[in-house]
Design an enzyme around this catalytic site. Structure first.
Site, short mmCIF file in Angstrom:
data_model
loop_
_atom_site.label_atom_id
_atom_site.label_comp_id
_atom_site.label_asym_id
_atom_site.label_seq_id
_atom_site.Cartn_x
_atom_site.Cartn_y
_atom_site.Cartn_z
N ARG A 203 6.58 -7.61 5.66
CA ARG A 203 6.53 -6.41 6.50
C ARG A 203 5.03 -5.88 6.63
NH1 ARG A 203 8.89 -1.93 3.96
NH2 ARG A 203 6.73 -0.99 3.58
N GLU A 219 -1.13 -2.19 5.01
CA GLU A 219 -1.26 -3.21 4.18
C GLU A 219 0.08 -4.28 4.62
OE1 GLU A 219 0.71 -3.00 0.23
OE2 GLU A 219 2.40 -1.63 1.11
N ASN A 221 2.83 -6.38 3.42
CA ASN A 221 3.82 -6.71 2.15
C ASN A 221 4.46 -8.22 2.27
OD1 ASN A 221 4.13 -3.78 1.05
ND2 ASN A 221 4.50 -3.76 3.34
N SER A 226 11.04 -3.88 1.82
CA SER A 226 12.43 -2.91 2.13
C SER A 226 12.79 -2.30 3.23
CB SER A 226 12.51 -2.22 0.80
OG SER A 226 11.29 -1.29 0.79
N LYS A 392 -3.76 -6.11 -2.46
CA LYS A 392 -4.77 -5.47 -1.52
C LYS A 392 -6.12 -6.07 -1.75
CE LYS A 392 -1.74 -1.44 -1.91
NZ LYS A 392 -0.55 -2.23 -2.42
N LYS A 446 -7.47 2.09 -3.75
CA LYS A 446 -6.13 1.61 -4.04
C LYS A 446 -6.12 0.32 -5.35
CE LYS A 446 -4.41 1.59 0.48
NZ LYS A 446 -3.73 0.59 1.37
N GLU A 450 2.00 -2.54 -6.12
CA GLU A 450 3.03 -2.50 -4.72
C GLU A 450 3.92 -1.34 -5.13
OE1 GLU A 450 2.38 -4.06 -2.24
OE2 GLU A 450 0.80 -5.27 -3.08
N GLY A 451 4.51 -0.90 -3.99
CA GLY A 451 5.56 0.13 -4.00
C GLY A 451 5.22 1.31 -4.83
N ARG A 543 8.53 4.76 9.16
CA ARG A 543 8.78 5.61 8.36
C ARG A 543 7.93 7.12 8.53
NH1 ARG A 543 6.89 2.42 3.30
NH2 ARG A 543 5.23 1.53 4.87
P1 ADP Z 1 1.91 0.48 -1.62
O1 ADP Z 1 2.03 -0.69 -1.84
O2 ADP Z 1 2.11 1.27 -2.85
O3 ADP Z 1 3.04 0.67 -0.85
P2 ADP Z 1 0.15 1.11 0.23
O4 ADP Z 1 -1.31 0.81 0.56
O5 ADP Z 1 1.03 0.96 1.24
O6 ADP Z 1 0.65 0.90 -1.07
O7 ADP Z 1 -0.21 2.55 0.37
C1 ADP Z 1 0.89 3.71 0.08
C2 ADP Z 1 0.99 4.93 1.13
O8 ADP Z 1 -0.06 5.19 1.32
C3 ADP Z 1 1.14 4.25 2.59
O9 ADP Z 1 2.47 3.73 2.98
C4 ADP Z 1 0.40 5.19 3.34
O10 ADP Z 1 1.42 6.16 3.79
C5 ADP Z 1 -0.74 5.62 2.71
N1 ADP Z 1 -1.64 4.96 3.06
C6 ADP Z 1 -2.18 3.83 2.33
N2 ADP Z 1 -3.69 3.66 2.84
C7 ADP Z 1 -3.95 4.62 3.45
C8 ADP Z 1 -5.12 4.55 4.59
N3 ADP Z 1 -6.01 3.83 4.49
N4 ADP Z 1 -4.82 5.74 5.40
C9 ADP Z 1 -4.06 6.58 5.23
N5 ADP Z 1 -3.06 6.61 4.19
C10 ADP Z 1 -2.91 5.54 3.80
MG MG Z 2 3.10 0.25 1.16
#
Ligand code: ADP
Ligand code: MG
Length: 582
Positions: A203, A219, A221, A226, A392, A446, A450-451, A543
């Site tokens: 995803r 990102e 996945n 999920s 990442k 970051k 994940e998750g 979402r």
């Molecule tokens: P995880 O693997 O924990 O899901 P993500 O990279 O998807 O990590 O980040 C978690 C959440 O943080 C994302 O679903 C989004 O809502 C927010 N987020 C992540 N990166 C950004 C960004 N560059 N700008 C704004 N919001 C972000």
């Molecule tokens: Mg995420």
């Protein structure tokens, strides 16, 4: 087809209706304190005002789909939530909750301790947005078109063991979890073992940056993507609601794109099982010991019924004690029931819905299980290489100049991918680090995790990412310490999507809040040697989270951007972060 983005706008010229989950942080105004409040402020307007405006826009929708035209493009709200009659909303909420219960749009209720362990007890409707959110059709299409290109990219990256090891070498030194994953990967490289049959159920998540109007990837996945199951149900729910109430609201159910994520994921799993070519083998879902999102997973097990593939669920610890690797590479797992011990069953496909977080490996037992499966001939979804390709750090490496060119030939494909890359940097880049210290609100930091949101389902207080002043503080600390811990993180440009008012329902309470949305596009990739059996976009997940949520990526003060985006289309919303939703 399109996915919805922000909140409650009705059909606009360039918009589609998309279904999505919504998530509210525990601290949001979606809290208990609002439970006794009326759905809306006392101001009551006639719903007919809504009807009139909405109808006008729906008529336009039928005509043309170009972005930038029509009332929505003028930046004006099409439906004002304040204008919708409370009685009407309450009726819709009631119907939505009944529908959810009747159709399995449910999650484990965190108020019942057994809910994460036993099916059939302690269920509650999934947190959802009541109505669709809008999203520009052109960006929806863009995201869908990217799916097969990303699939191919990840497959090729996964085959380049040296690239994965080299890119993560510094991270390995400071991040114990990534280091363990890399150790497994090294062992597989040493065995010169090549996965001939490769399955990816991915995803790719995006946000639409309001200022630049760019669809930017959050990102990609590759493990445990999920909500395919529940996301499809939200689509069905929203379509049903708009069929019944669309005229009153000025929303057209036909604008909701179809969502086939469950069926296509199940099909991909079944096709992989077929490629394995052992009719007696099972598909095994690797699960966490406690899982409130189990129904989402069980939707994919329709596999058994539709394709006659037997599916079993095992935790990593169970796999360690019940699994066996035969000399020919077959992975056996001992399946028992109350009535008999069935003995070893060959596993054709291992589908991971666990194993992405350090907490999934509380002891050596879980790591042993992961290695054992990896060494086997079972098709892993994902393999350790696919898992690492989705980190990442690799996302950041791929965004460097001339790196995509190593993996892809088509200049057109490369340009498409690059267009959706947000700014991504290693902390070795001192200019960017300096900038991030000066303006931390423009960055997200970051770690290789994940998750983060999923973790919070189980009571953890925060996600993995670092925002705002914490970015500055962390960078200054790392500079001061002069350690190599900086290699554990990447820096990413912060994306600022439009904020829109949305109706969110959780624990049967409907609340209106300002929300932002994130579009996830599912994709499946299946390959056997040189033959690509599947490389498809597979439905979507929208979402939505309240804009005051920090982990959601909403900057301090972002809530002041309380206006409708000029790009809105109609979209549906599902709760974004599981911890926030469940
Ligand atoms: P995880 O693997 O924990 O899901 P993500 O990279 O998807 O990590 O980040 C978690 C959440 O943080 C994302 O679903 C989004 O809502 C927010 N987020 C992540 N990166 C950004 C960004 N560059 N700008 C704004 N919001 C972000
Ligand atoms: Mg995420």
């Amino acid at each position: 087809m399109g996915v919805g983005h922000s909140s409650l706008s009705s059909c606009s010229v360039d918009s589609l209706c998309i279904t999505a989950f919504t998530a509210q942080p525990k601290t949001s105004s979606f809290s208990n304190s609002n439970r006794q409040k009326p759905l809306f402020p006392t101001k009551k307007h006639s719903p007919f005002a809504v009807l009139k405006i909405g109808t006008l826009n729906c008529a336009r929708v039928a005509g043309e789909m170009d972005i930038g035209k029509g009332i929505a493009a003028a930046g004006k709200p099409i439906v004002d939530l304040h204008d919708i009659d409370d009685g009407l909303i309450q009726k819709i909420v009631y119907d939505a909750l009944v529908w959810s219960s009747l159709h399995g749009l449910v999650v484990g209720d965190r108020n019942d301790q057994r809910s994460g362990k036993l099916p059939g007890v302690g269920m509650v409707h999934a947190p959802i947005a009541l109505l669709p959110t809008s999203f520009p059709e052109s960006h929806w299409k863009e995201a869908c078109e990217l799916a097969p290109i990303f699939n191919e990219l990840i497959d090729r990256v996964s085959l380049d063991g040296k690239f994965l090891q080299d890119s993560l070498a510094r991270t390995k030194k400071v991040d114990a979890f990534t280091s363990r994953l890399l150790d497994i990967h090294s062992k597989i490289l040493e065995m010169s073992k090549r996965e001939e049959i490769r399955l990816g159920l991915h995803r790719s998540d995006y946000m639409l940056d309001e200022k630049t109007k760019l669809l930017l990837q959050i990102e990609f996945n590759t493990i445990s993507s999920s909500f395919a199951g529940l996301g499809c149900l939200v689509t069905d729910l929203h379509r049903t609601l708009l069929n019944d109430y669309g005229e009153d609201l000025g929303l057209d159910s036909k604008r909701i794109p179809g969502n086939t994520a469950t069926g296509q994921f199940a099909e991909a799993l079944a096709k992989a099982w077929t490629e394995y070519n052992n009719p007696r083998a099972v598909a095994m879902i690797v699960v966490q010991t406690e899982e409130r999102n189990m129904y989402d997973q069980h939707w994919l097990c329709t596999l058994g019924i539709t394709y006659n593939v037997r599916t079993i669920r095992k935790t990593l610890a169970e796999i360690d004690s019940e699994g066996q690797l035969l000399p020919d590479g077959t992975f056996l797992v001992y399946v028992s029931s109350d009535y008999c011990i069935e003995g070893g069953q060959a596993v054709a496909v291992v589908y991971f819905r666990a194993g992405y977080a350090p907490t999934d490996y509380p002891s050596e037992s879980e790591w042993r299980a992961r290695l054992l499966m990896e060494q086997s001939s079972a098709i892993k979804c994902p393999s350790i290489s696919y898992h690492l390709a989705g980190t990442k750090k690799i996302q950041q490496e791929l965004a460097k100049p001339n790196v995509l060119e190593k993996f892809l030939e088509s200049k057109e494909d490369i340009a498409k991918l690059r267009k959706c890359f947000a700014g991504l940097w290693s902390l070795v880049d001192s200019d960017i680090t300096k900038k991030a210290i000066e303006k931390p609100e423009l960055f997200v930091m970051k770690p290789q995790r994940e998750g983060g949101v999923e973790n919070r389902v189980f009571g953890s207080t925060s996600g993995n990412n670092i925002y705002g002043d914490d970015v500055k503080e962390t960078l200054l600390r790392l500079q001061k310490e002069g350690s190599e811990e900086d290699a554990a993180y990447i820096l990413m440009q912060r994306i600022f999507p439009a904020v829109s008012p949305t109706f969110l329902i959780r624990d049967s309470i409907c609340h209106k809040d300002h929300a932002i949305s994130e579009l996830g596009v599912y994709s499946a990739y299946l390959r056997n040697k040189e033959s690509v059996i599947m490389n498809d976009q597979c439905g979507y997940l929208m979402r939505t989270k309240v804009s005051s949520s920090n982990e959601g990526g909403v900057a301090a003060g972002f809530a002041v951007l309380d206006r409708h985006s000029a790009w809105q289309i109609m979209v549906l919303v599902i709760l974004k972060h599981r911890e926030e939703l469940f």
